[in-house]
Design an enzyme around this catalytic site. Structure first.
Site, PDB file in Angstrom:
ATOM      1  N   ASP A  11       9.347   8.009  -2.126  1.00 44.56           N
ATOM      2  CA  ASP A  11       7.714   8.194  -2.425  1.00 44.56           C
ATOM      3  C   ASP A  11       7.340   8.034  -0.862  1.00 44.56           C
ATOM      4  O   ASP A  11       8.014   7.743  -0.128  1.00 44.56           O
ATOM      5  CB  ASP A  11       7.507   6.857  -3.212  1.00 44.56           C
ATOM      6  CG  ASP A  11       5.806   7.118  -3.192  1.00 44.56           C
ATOM      7  OD1 ASP A  11       5.339   8.272  -3.871  1.00 44.56           O
ATOM      8  OD2 ASP A  11       5.180   6.023  -3.092  1.00 44.56           O
ATOM      9  N   ASP A  13       3.377   7.114   0.063  1.00 43.81           N
ATOM     10  CA  ASP A  13       2.274   6.493   0.298  1.00 43.81           C
ATOM     11  C   ASP A  13       2.884   4.911  -0.241  1.00 43.81           C
ATOM     12  O   ASP A  13       3.236   4.816  -1.423  1.00 43.81           O
ATOM     13  CB  ASP A  13       0.945   6.917  -0.543  1.00 43.81           C
ATOM     14  CG  ASP A  13       0.274   8.221  -0.180  1.00 43.81           C
ATOM     15  OD1 ASP A  13      -0.121   8.429   0.869  1.00 43.81           O
ATOM     16  OD2 ASP A  13       0.676   9.100  -0.906  1.00 43.81           O
ATOM     17  N   ASP A 178       7.237   2.228  -4.472  1.00 42.14           N
ATOM     18  CA  ASP A 178       6.769   0.915  -4.573  1.00 42.14           C
ATOM     19  C   ASP A 178       5.826   0.832  -5.767  1.00 42.14           C
ATOM     20  O   ASP A 178       4.922  -0.230  -5.460  1.00 42.14           O
ATOM     21  CB  ASP A 178       5.901   0.982  -3.224  1.00 42.14           C
ATOM     22  CG  ASP A 178       4.755   2.187  -3.216  1.00 42.14           C
ATOM     23  OD1 ASP A 178       3.655   1.860  -3.299  1.00 42.14           O
ATOM     24  OD2 ASP A 178       4.963   3.429  -3.471  1.00 42.14           O
TER      25      ASP A 178
END
Length: 227
Positions: A11, A13, A178
């Protein structure tokens, strides 16, 4: 188990790059232009994950008091959406920063022959300047953005696209993210998922999403990939 992991998908961000500060700047540029009160960094951080459209909806609803349902049909949305697109594009790569060890991790994976892919819900016009500003694009073998395919995470299409492109079976790939969105994406694609604690998970501890492995630092990804 060198040879077991052939592809690591990331990922963006909250995983490779801390982008919340510049996203908050862009949100507040737009809100202030519309004579609405600004959002806090904590609020914006909790809104990150589902793409810019959902983030803008939440920001407008919070600032204006209007309900989320039907907000995209209002004059407020029609005024805010093009303005936010400009503000966000202008802010990309300004106050974001790679998390410690991000470049070193990507470089090290490439040096031992492990493919590196990015699967993000951020649209391409916002992803590209962030990757360019932080010199990350040359360290990635494939980039799938939120508008690269008809669907976005948690739909597994982006992960499956990368598996096909590199000819890697599910059991030899891992998704590193995250948020619970990343965990769900990996589960939907049938690949293992490792989660970092330093990112954005809509105000909830990432451990509650039950990833296969929980990590506090990016350098732990390399250790796990070659263990």
């Amino acid at each position: 188990m060198r040879g077991a992991i052939e592809l690591v998908l990331f990922d963006l961000d909250g995983t490779l790059v801390e982008t919340a500060p510049e996203i908050c700047d862009a949100v507040n540029d737009t809100l202030l232009a519309l004579d609405l009160p600004p959002a806090s960094l904590a609020q914006v951080t909790d809104w990150i994950g589902h793409g810019t459209g959902v983030l803008l909806e939440q920001a407008l609803a919070s600032a204006s008091g209007q309900p989320l349902a039907g907000l995209r049909e209002t004059s407020l949305w029609r005024a805010a959406q093009p303005r936010f697109a400009q503000d966000y594009e202008r802010r990309c790569g300004t106050t974001s920063r790679p998390y410690p060890g991000a470049r070193e991790l990507l470089r090290a994976l490439g040096e031992i022959g492990i493919r590196r892919a990015l699967v993000t819900n951020k649209e391409q016009r916002f992803t590209t300047p962030v990757l360019r500003r932080h010199a990350l694009r040359p360290l990635l073998d494939r980039v799938v953005c939120g508008d690269s395919l008809p669907t976005r995470k948690p739909d597994p299409a982006g992960v499956l696209d990368c598996l096909r492109a590199f000819g890697v079976p599910r059991e030899r790939a891992v998704f590193v993210g995250d948020s619970s969105i990343d965990v769900a994406t990996a589960r939907n694609a049938g690949v293992p998922v490792w989660a970092l604690t330093h990112g954005y998970n809509m105000g909830e501890p990432i451990a509650s999403a039950r990833p296969d492995l929980l990590m506090d630092r990016l350098d732990a990804v390399l250790d796990a990939a070659i263990a």
